[in-house]
Scaffold this motif. Structure first.
Motif, PDB file in Angstrom:
ATOM      1  N   THR A 168     100.651  53.426  48.380  1.00 28.57           N
ATOM      2  CA  THR A 168     100.398  53.136  49.788  1.00 28.57           C
ATOM      3  C   THR A 168      98.986  53.583  50.152  1.00 28.57           C
ATOM      4  OG1 THR A 168     101.303  55.280  50.471  1.00 28.57           O
ATOM      5  CG2 THR A 168     102.830  53.418  50.390  1.00 28.57           C
ATOM      6  N   ASP A 169      98.588  53.233  51.351  1.00 27.60           N
ATOM      7  CA  ASP A 169      97.279  53.643  51.842  1.00 27.60           C
ATOM      8  C   ASP A 169      97.242  55.150  52.079  1.00 27.60           C
ATOM      9  OD1 ASP A 169      96.562  50.992  51.808  1.00 27.60           O
ATOM     10  OD2 ASP A 169      97.071  50.675  53.921  1.00 27.60           O
ATOM     11  N   SER A 172      99.366  57.279  54.793  1.00 22.83           N
ATOM     12  CA  SER A 172     100.551  56.545  55.220  1.00 22.83           C
ATOM     13  C   SER A 172     101.806  57.233  54.706  1.00 22.83           C
ATOM     14  CB  SER A 172     100.497  55.105  54.700  1.00 22.83           C
ATOM     15  OG  SER A 172     101.684  54.400  55.043  1.00 22.83           O
ATOM     16  N   GLU A 173     102.797  57.352  55.569  1.00 14.31           N
ATOM     17  CA  GLU A 173     104.043  58.001  55.196  1.00 14.31           C
ATOM     18  C   GLU A 173     105.159  57.003  54.885  1.00 14.31           C
ATOM     19  OE1 GLU A 173     105.066  60.648  58.320  1.00 14.31           O
ATOM     20  OE2 GLU A 173     103.348  61.988  58.009  1.00 14.31           O
ATOM     21  N   VAL A 174     104.930  55.732  55.179  1.00 13.32           N
ATOM     22  CA  VAL A 174     105.938  54.692  54.961  1.00 13.32           C
ATOM     23  C   VAL A 174     105.357  53.642  54.024  1.00 13.32           C
ATOM     24  CG1 VAL A 174     107.417  52.961  56.027  1.00 13.32           C
ATOM     25  CG2 VAL A 174     106.907  55.094  57.243  1.00 13.32           C
ATOM     26  N   ALA A 175     106.136  53.296  52.985  1.00 13.77           N
ATOM     27  CA  ALA A 175     105.706  52.279  52.028  1.00 13.77           C
ATOM     28  C   ALA A 175     106.142  50.912  52.534  1.00 13.77           C
ATOM     29  CB  ALA A 175     106.293  52.560  50.656  1.00 13.77           C
ATOM     30  N   THR A 176     105.244  50.200  53.213  1.00 13.31           N
ATOM     31  CA  THR A 176     105.546  48.879  53.729  1.00 13.31           C
ATOM     32  C   THR A 176     105.335  47.819  52.642  1.00 13.31           C
ATOM     33  OG1 THR A 176     103.290  48.523  54.518  1.00 13.31           O
ATOM     34  CG2 THR A 176     104.831  49.601  56.026  1.00 13.31           C
ATOM     35  N   PHE A 177     105.919  46.639  52.876  1.00 15.86           N
ATOM     36  CA  PHE A 177     105.780  45.555  51.900  1.00 15.86           C
ATOM     37  C   PHE A 177     104.315  45.158  51.713  1.00 15.86           C
ATOM     38  CE2 PHE A 177     105.387  41.006  51.016  1.00 15.86           C
ATOM     39  CZ  PHE A 177     106.104  40.909  49.835  1.00 15.86           C
ATOM     40  N   GLY A 178     103.573  45.104  52.814  1.00 14.42           N
ATOM     41  CA  GLY A 178     102.165  44.720  52.722  1.00 14.42           C
ATOM     42  C   GLY A 178     101.352  45.705  51.902  1.00 14.42           C
ATOM     43  N   GLN A 179     101.584  46.996  52.089  1.00 13.97           N
ATOM     44  CA  GLN A 179     100.845  48.004  51.332  1.00 13.97           C
ATOM     45  C   GLN A 179     101.198  47.944  49.850  1.00 13.97           C
ATOM     46  OE1 GLN A 179     101.284  51.914  52.990  1.00 13.97           O
ATOM     47  NE2 GLN A 179     100.542  51.327  55.007  1.00 13.97           N
ATOM     48  N   ILE A 180     102.489  47.825  49.548  1.00 11.95           N
ATOM     49  CA  ILE A 180     102.905  47.756  48.141  1.00 11.95           C
ATOM     50  C   ILE A 180     102.321  46.516  47.474  1.00 11.95           C
ATOM     51  CG2 ILE A 180     104.890  47.530  46.607  1.00 11.95           C
ATOM     52  CD1 ILE A 180     106.519  49.088  48.671  1.00 11.95           C
TER      53      ILE A 180
END
Length: 318
Positions: A168-169, A172-180
């Motif tokens: 992730t960026d 960032s604390e949440v692994a979003t689909f866009g980041q992955i």
């Protein structure tokens, strides 16, 4: 055949795990000091011996292996001394990311290698053929970690179009689909490029030989279009050797993933393998080796099944 292969896999897996424990036991690295970390530098020998006893490292080799095997059969893979977590938890958290990376890379290598190999085979001796084969031989000799470092320098540092690593960026604390999706592009591309040369060269050779066979010449003599001759005659025959290549490339794919995940800080199972090997983490190292061996056996079985389905002349008797 699948059932027979599964039965034969049992003694192979047993021998592999025993070999892992034997190699780890012969290693000059002390797992107790690795477990203790910096505290081990000042700890007394009595404390280190107590830790060794608590971890079971003072037992004979066969006793340790047999105890681990008995627990593994019940689903208990032990605890990782380096990651301070159950081995099953470590594998469960990281395996999916490695499967994602390897699947994307392998699919890209197969598709792109097939396309480039067919184009080179159609125009053997041309400038395109020489360019494709020369590039394939150069990439064949390039280590995956070197390709990874070069990709980081070019796409992340120089051009700034792709992230240099991680999942992730930063922050960032949440692994979003866009980041992955953005972070997996570079490691998947590097891993695919490391596997690409073999598919290009195999497809080029197979399709090129098929174009010179009598059935293909007969199809041309009947006035069929070149595209029809290539897709319906030469391509099917020429791609058969590639099916066997799929199984043989699995070990190289795993080795490449280990290096690529390390370069890009990808949180996969291969990165944990490096930590387990350097710290001589017996339970984690044994579990990861079993996974890798099972993947190789499954890859070989898959390639044999695909070859048999593609060529009816092959019998499923091996």
């Amino acid at each position: 055949m699948a059932a027979r292969r599964a039965l034969l896999a049992v003694p192979v897996l047993l021998a592999v795990t025993l070999g892992v424990f034997a190699i780890a036991a012969a290693s000059p690295f002390d797992p107790v000091r690795a477990y203790a970390g910096t505290a081990g530098l000042t700890s007394s020998q009595e404390n280190l011996d107590q830790i060794r006893h608590n971890l079971g490292y003072d037992q004979p080799l066969l006793a340790r292996w047999w105890e681990w095997l008995g627990s593994a059969l019940t689903g208990d893979l032990g605890d990782s001394a380096t990651l301070r977590a159950p081995v099953s938890q470590v594998v469960g958290e990281r395996l999916g990311w490695s499967v994602l990376l390897c699947t994307l890379a392998f699919a890209l290598a197969v598709v792109l290698g097939t396309v480039l190999g067919v184009l080179a085979a159609r125009r053997r001796g041309s400038l395109l053929d020489r360019a494709v084969t020369t590039t394939a031989y150069v990439l064949e000799a390039a280590p995956p970690f070197w390709l990874g470092l070069l990709a980081v320098w070019l796409f992340a540092l120089k051009l700034g179009v792709l992230p240099a690593g991680g999942l992730t960026d930063t922050g960032s604390e949440v692994a979003t689909f866009g980041q992955i999706a953005g972070h997996v592009v570079l490691p998947a591309l590097v891993l695919a490029v490391s596997q690409l040369p073999w598919f290009v060269l195999y497809v080029r050779q197979g399709v090129g030989d098929a174009l010179d066979e009598d059935p293909v010449r007969g199809a041309r003599a009947r006035g069929l279009r070149e595209r029809t001759v290539l897709l319906q005659h030469a391509l099917r025959s020429g791609l058969l050797p590639v099916l066997t290549l799929i199984g043989s490339r699995v070990p190289e794919l795993i080795t490449g993933a280990l290096l690529v995940e390390t370069v890009f800080s990808w949180p996969g199972i291969a990165a944990a393998t490096v930590e387990a090997a350097t710290a001589v983490d017996f339970p984690l190292l044994a579990a990861l080796t079993v996974l890798a061996t099972a993947a190789v056996l499954a890859g070989n079985l898959l390639s044999d099944l695909l070859y048999g389905l593609a060529d009816p002349r092959v019998a499923f008797d091996g």
